[in-house]
Design an enzyme around this catalytic site. Structure first.
Site, PDB file in Angstrom:
ATOM      1  N   GLU A 209       0.732  -1.230   0.062  1.00 50.23           N
ATOM      2  CA  GLU A 209       0.130  -0.042   0.066  1.00 50.23           C
ATOM      3  C   GLU A 209       0.956   1.290  -0.140  1.00 50.23           C
ATOM      4  O   GLU A 209       0.780   2.332  -0.865  1.00 50.23           O
ATOM      5  CB  GLU A 209      -1.013  -0.167   1.127  1.00 50.23           C
ATOM      6  CG  GLU A 209      -1.870  -1.019   1.405  1.00 50.23           C
ATOM      7  CD  GLU A 209      -1.477  -2.308   1.843  1.00 50.23           C
ATOM      8  OE1 GLU A 209      -0.128  -2.547   2.039  1.00 50.23           O
ATOM      9  OE2 GLU A 209      -2.382  -2.980   2.408  1.00 50.23           O
ATOM     10  N   ARG A 266       3.597  -1.199  15.518  1.00 53.29           N
ATOM     11  CA  ARG A 266       2.499  -0.691  16.335  1.00 53.29           C
ATOM     12  C   ARG A 266       3.148   0.130  17.817  1.00 53.29           C
ATOM     13  O   ARG A 266       2.339   0.710  18.541  1.00 53.29           O
ATOM     14  CB  ARG A 266       1.453  -1.690  16.795  1.00 53.29           C
ATOM     15  CG  ARG A 266       2.088  -2.907  17.230  1.00 53.29           C
ATOM     16  CD  ARG A 266       0.929  -4.100  17.468  1.00 53.29           C
ATOM     17  NE  ARG A 266       1.658  -5.217  17.797  1.00 53.29           N
ATOM     18  CZ  ARG A 266       2.330  -6.052  17.043  1.00 53.29           C
ATOM     19  NH1 ARG A 266       2.648  -6.025  15.770  1.00 53.29           N
ATOM     20  NH2 ARG A 266       2.943  -7.495  17.720  1.00 53.29           N
ATOM     21  N   GLU A 351      -3.269  -6.826  17.061  1.00 50.91           N
ATOM     22  CA  GLU A 351      -2.187  -7.695  16.600  1.00 50.91           C
ATOM     23  C   GLU A 351      -1.235  -8.135  17.500  1.00 50.91           C
ATOM     24  O   GLU A 351      -0.310  -8.915  17.240  1.00 50.91           O
ATOM     25  CB  GLU A 351      -1.445  -6.274  15.690  1.00 50.91           C
ATOM     26  CG  GLU A 351      -0.653  -7.050  14.288  1.00 50.91           C
ATOM     27  CD  GLU A 351       0.094  -5.873  13.506  1.00 50.91           C
ATOM     28  OE1 GLU A 351       1.052  -5.177  13.760  1.00 50.91           O
ATOM     29  OE2 GLU A 351      -0.576  -5.827  12.373  1.00 50.91           O
ATOM     30  N   HIS A 382     -25.874   7.306  20.887  1.00 47.80           N
ATOM     31  CA  HIS A 382     -27.263   7.332  20.169  1.00 47.80           C
ATOM     32  C   HIS A 382     -27.200   6.314  19.061  1.00 47.80           C
ATOM     33  O   HIS A 382     -27.912   6.542  18.174  1.00 47.80           O
ATOM     34  CB  HIS A 382     -27.322   8.762  19.709  1.00 47.80           C
ATOM     35  CG  HIS A 382     -27.435   9.769  20.663  1.00 47.80           C
ATOM     36  ND1 HIS A 382     -28.830  10.064  21.197  1.00 47.80           N
ATOM     37  CD2 HIS A 382     -26.553  10.777  21.169  1.00 47.80           C
ATOM     38  CE1 HIS A 382     -28.555  11.043  22.306  1.00 47.80           C
ATOM     39  NE2 HIS A 382     -27.215  11.188  22.420  1.00 47.80           N
TER      40      HIS A 382
HETATM   41  O1  F6P Z   1       0.611  -6.053   8.109  1.00 49.78           O
HETATM   42  C1  F6P Z   1       1.071  -5.527   9.154  1.00 49.78           C
HETATM   43  C2  F6P Z   1       1.946  -4.951   9.423  1.00 49.78           C
HETATM   44  O2  F6P Z   1       3.084  -5.615   9.178  1.00 49.78           O
HETATM   45  C3  F6P Z   1       1.963  -4.060  10.655  1.00 49.78           C
HETATM   46  O3  F6P Z   1       2.515  -4.723  11.709  1.00 49.78           O
HETATM   47  C4  F6P Z   1       2.881  -2.763  10.311  1.00 49.78           C
HETATM   48  O4  F6P Z   1       2.572  -1.709  11.347  1.00 49.78           O
HETATM   49  C5  F6P Z   1       2.156  -2.515   8.983  1.00 49.78           C
HETATM   50  O5  F6P Z   1       2.285  -3.719   8.518  1.00 49.78           O
HETATM   51  C6  F6P Z   1       3.067  -1.552   8.269  1.00 49.78           C
HETATM   52  O6  F6P Z   1       4.348  -2.077   8.193  1.00 49.78           O
HETATM   53  P1  F6P Z   1       5.424  -1.030   7.683  1.00 49.78           P
HETATM   54  O7  F6P Z   1       5.756  -0.165   8.460  1.00 49.78           O
HETATM   55  O8  F6P Z   1       6.664  -2.027   7.468  1.00 49.78           O
HETATM   56  O9  F6P Z   1       5.237  -0.779   6.054  1.00 49.78           O
END
Ligand code: F6P
Length: 543
Positions: A209, A266, A351, A382
């Protein structure tokens, strides 16, 4: 970690005694209430509406003490490799050790962290002065876009939104997370590419992403510079433990800030992963956030178990989950600025603790993490509070409030606080059938009784209240660190590794197989199950 694969005690005698003790009765015992309240710097914790009496609390406390949790805690703070499946230290506390009275992390780790904080501060200050060029960036920045997901998004997003009242004027913050192109497209339509600074945040620098969205923004900015890639690179910072990959992607070395394998995603908002926070509120405020967390760390390290905030939070959670068998917990901040807290906690807790195998192998016998969910109050009242008051399932709640708001609208704040207090009281005390019957004035006796039954509140529904003196970097830092330590303790109690996340890998691997198959002839897709193939067929037929 707790000794090899032993189950939690059932605490049966206590559970059975308490099953016939209503929270109304428990709340009448003031000495008990004192045992279930404590202060951690700017955060007041009130767990007196949890379904524990003093005897049960002491029994759990005694058990916890027998598990040598302090030794486990100290091992984490000292940097031992407690994340065994990845053979890593767990040193998010080192990120704020500079502000701690009891720093435990190795000195060289602390020095590296301080050096990075100083580099980050240098960059942030230069941008704030409109002198981005002095650190290799564009001179004038109006908008900062944090591109990242999971831990590279949720913590920074929570803090940036929570601390809005401290935002530096003239600099807007945005978070681009999902791979849904609509979000990137909409954001680009709002922004001026020549004044936008992008922070690519990815611990691994392999996350689909983030890299995809980063590429979209890079193309957009390169276009705005008529194809001049060197000019476009001045719009980018990267934060990663994979510094080489970030540089190969195209971010100049001086614009890549490190994070480390010893910090889980995290748990990383305290590092340069929190650069967007520092851009929003300035480096001094960022250090106040660290100081608040360090205050909670020091408390966790020094307070006796029975006045230790994270310990009490972990005991309540264990009691609800393992003794009372509750399957979820609702987090309801009565603070709009904390709107992102429930989703932040979903990652931190689910997680970390969504595991069913011990680090030494073997299926756990105790239930682990409950579902964490929630949203802001009073809105939640609500929407779904009906079910929390009268549904068939009991859902423990966490209310978060602030004593002093940052605005002068005293009546609003009084209304907000009174709602928080009322909900916690109503859930615990309920309303008896006789009280409801006395209110049912009309109709036959049968009708009155039927109505009264529907208007009865059983009560006895547990909750915790966390009350912040005010919402500041310091109190936010302390609040988040309290949750981190609660998670650590639950991992210890459940004898699972709270610091890896293997459960996210399978879906990622399958997605990478499906991606090139989306345009393939479905009849050739023998590697996928029939449901997947049919869905691909449907998508192709409706394009
Ligand atoms: O898919 C989960 C994860 O590995 C999380 O533990 C992490 O915070 C997130 O994806 C983003 O990972 P990165 O910081 O390596 O892009």
């Amino acid at each position: 970690m707790n000794s090899k694969n032993a189950r939690l005690p059932s605490f049966e005698a206590h559970a059975s005694r308490l099953s016939s003790t209503h929270l109304r009765q428990l709340l009448a015992d003031e000495a008990r209430g004192d045992r279930l309240r404590t202060r951690v710097g700017p955060v007041w914790l009130d767990l007196s509406r949890q379904k524990l009496d003093v005897a049960a609390l002491d029994a759990v406390g005694e058990y916890l003490q027998s598990t040598h949790w302090q030794a486990a805690r100290d091992a984490m703070f000292a940097g031992e490799h407690i994340n065994t499946s990845e053979d890593r230290a767990v040193l998010h506390t080192a990120l704020r050790a500079g502000q701690s009275r009891h720093p435990r992390a190795p000195a060289e780790v602390r020095q590296e962290i301080e050096a990075t904080l100083q580099r980050m501060g240098h960059i942030v200050d230069a941008v704030h002065r409109g002198e981005g060029e002095s650190v290799g960036l564009i001179p004038q920045v109006t908008d900062v876009v944090n591109i990242g997901i999971g831990g590279s998004d949720l913590g920074p997003r929570l803090a940036v939104h929570a601390l809005e009242q401290f935002h530096v004027k003239g600099l807007r913050s945005h978070f681009l997370t999902n791979v849904d192109g609509q979000a990137a497209y909409n954001l680009m339509n709002q922004l001026d590419p020549r004044r936008t600074l992008v922070i690519l945040v990815s611990k691994t620098f392999t996350t689909q992403e983030t890299l995809l969205n980063g590429g979209v923004f890079l193309d957009w900015i390169v276009r705005a510079h008529d194809g001049n890639k060197a000019a476009a690179s001045k719009h980018f910072l990267a934060v990663s433990s994979n510094v080489d990959a970030a540089e190969k992607w195209g971010v100049p070395a001086a614009q890549v800030l490190p994070m480390w394998d010893f910090v889980g995603g995290r748990y990383s908002l305290w590092s340069a992963v929190g650069a967007s926070i520092a851009f929003s509120v300035g480096m001094d405020r960022f250090r106040e956030l660290l100081a608040g967390a360090a205050e909670a760390d020091d408390h966790f390290l020094t307070a006796e178990w029975n006045k230790n905030g994270p310990v009490l939070l972990a005991i309540a959670e264990m009691w609800n989950r393992n003794v009372l068998k509750r399957t979820s917990r609702a987090v309801v901040p009565y603070v709009d600025a904390l709107v992102d807290l429930p989703s932040y906690l979903q990652q931190l807790e689910m997680e970390s603790l969504g595991k069913h195998v011990h680090p030494t192998g073997g299926h756990v016998e105790d239930s682990t993490v409950p579902v964490v969910w929630g949203s802001i109050g009073t809105n939640a009242q609500h929407a779904y509070f009906q079910a929390l008051h009268q549904g068939t399932d009991v859902v423990p709640l966490e209310f978060i409030g602030i004593v002093k708001p940052a605005h002068p609208l005293a009546k609003n704040h009084a209304a907000l606080l009174s709602n928080l207090l009322a909900q916690a009281a109503a859930l615990a005390l309920g309303k008896t059938f006789d009280e409801a019957l006395a209110e049912a004035k009309t109709g036959t006796e049968e009708q009155r009784r039927a109505l009264a039954e529907q208007r009865t509140f059983e009560g006895d529904r547990p909750s915790t209240v966390l009350m912040l003196d005010s919402l500041t970097p310091r109190s936010l830092g302390a609040l988040i660190a309290l949750y981190e330590h609660k998670v650590f303790l639950l991992g210890h109690l459940w004898r699972i590794n709270a610091f890896d996340q293997w459960g996210v890998e399978l879906g990622k691997a399958i997605a990478s197989q499906i991606l090139p198959s989306l345009d393939a002839d479905p009849d050739t897709l023998t590697q996928f199950d029939s449901a997947t193939v049919e869905l691909i067929r449907t998508i192709q037929s409706r394009k």
